[in-house]
Write an enzyme that holds these catalytic residues in place. Structure first.
Site, short mmCIF file in Angstrom:
data_model
loop_
_atom_site.label_atom_id
_atom_site.label_comp_id
_atom_site.label_asym_id
_atom_site.label_seq_id
_atom_site.Cartn_x
_atom_site.Cartn_y
_atom_site.Cartn_z
N ASP A 28 -10.10 9.02 -1.88
CA ASP A 28 -9.35 8.19 -0.95
C ASP A 28 -9.41 8.88 0.42
OD1 ASP A 28 -8.70 7.02 -3.42
OD2 ASP A 28 -6.69 6.45 -2.73
N LYS A 73 -6.44 -1.97 -2.02
CA LYS A 73 -5.35 -1.11 -2.51
C LYS A 73 -4.22 -1.09 -1.48
CE LYS A 73 -4.23 3.63 -3.93
NZ LYS A 73 -4.76 4.97 -4.29
N LYS A 110 -7.99 0.32 1.75
CA LYS A 110 -6.62 0.67 1.38
C LYS A 110 -5.76 0.63 2.63
CE LYS A 110 -4.14 4.76 -0.46
NZ LYS A 110 -4.33 6.07 -1.12
#
Length: 258
Positions: free
Chosen positions: A100, A200, A164
């Site tokens: 991430d 996300k 995300k």
């Protein structure tokens, strides 16, 4: 027919990236996190932890099906690309399945789109498939809807598997407004025959109502059969208890944390 709280919670449970990114996180906390990741109702999708704990989590979660995600360039979204690449390489060597990455969003907002794109490209090269690359846009700091759309495009063009929303470390984290922008782009790419991109939301998702709202938005924009752990994750630390309570017949009200 409207889904029951238990049905919503059961749908969301395998989508959770169970997170501990607390500054004071210790090995004992990782042991507890990994224990909680395999629930009586099935495992979560992944744990999301600091890079220094990756090897420990890989060892603890072996054979469970729970993936190990870690963060790089987190949370500041800095500009030392070589350091971020080294951080990525170390995490993968320790066994991380997913990276991430916080995109250098300040540089992006300042008009340095190429710099932001190049950092993502470099991390993608350091983390080839089957590693999963999720790019954190920090939408609450970007703010402008047009820039959120453009940041999503930049991340996807540079090789992101997921986009995300947030780190959970800033005043404004996941919002339905940012999610709608990001999901509409994902659906547009799908309609044009492009590759599948995941989404996300992270930061501030604590209750079953939050979960239901994001799932309903994804169903409306991308389709009711799209959401799965391969395409949709919830980044959260305090959500799991609410989901388990709802599955077991409780209300699924707010839990504490990111």
């Amino acid at each position: 027919m409207t889904a029951t709280p238990a049905e919503i919670a059961a749908r969301a449970l395998p989508l959770v990236d169970l997170t501990n990114l607390n500054d004071d996180c210790a090995p004992a906390d990782i042991e507890e996190l990994c224990r909680r990741a395999v629930t009586p109702h099935g495992p979560v999708a992944a744990v999301c932890i600091w890079p220094r704990f990756v090897a420990q989590a890989v060892r603890l979660l072996g054979g469970t099906g729970v993936r190990v995600a870690t963060v790089v360039n987190f949370p500041a979204g800095g500009e030392d690309t070589l350091a971020v690449v080294r951080e990525t390489e170390r995490a993968l060597a320790d066994g991380a399945d997913e990276i991430d990455l916080v995109m250098p969003y300040r540089a992006f907002v300042a008009g340095r789109r190429g710099f932001a794109e190049e950092q993502i490209v470099r991390v993608r090269a350091a983390a080839p498939q089957p590693a999963l690359l999720k790019v954190i846009l920090e939408t609450g700091e970007i703010g402008d809807p047009l820039l959120i759309h453009l940041a999503s495009e930049v991340a996807i063009d540079a090789g992101a598997d997921f986009i995300k929303t947030s780190t959970g470390k800033v005043p404004v984290n996941a919002t339905l407004e940012a999610a709608e922008i990001m999901l509409n782009l994902i659906e547009a790419i799908r309609r044009e025959g492009g590759r599948e991109i995941g989404f996300k939301p992270a930061g501030g998702i604590r209750s079953l109502d939050d979960v239901a709202a994001y799932l309903a938005l994804a169903d409306r924009i991308v389709g009711a059969n799209w959401v799965s752990a391969a395409t949709f994750r919830f980044g959260a630390s305090g959500l799991l208890d609410a989901l388990l309570a709802a599955i077991d017949g409780g209300t699924g009200e707010a839990g504490e944390g990111y």
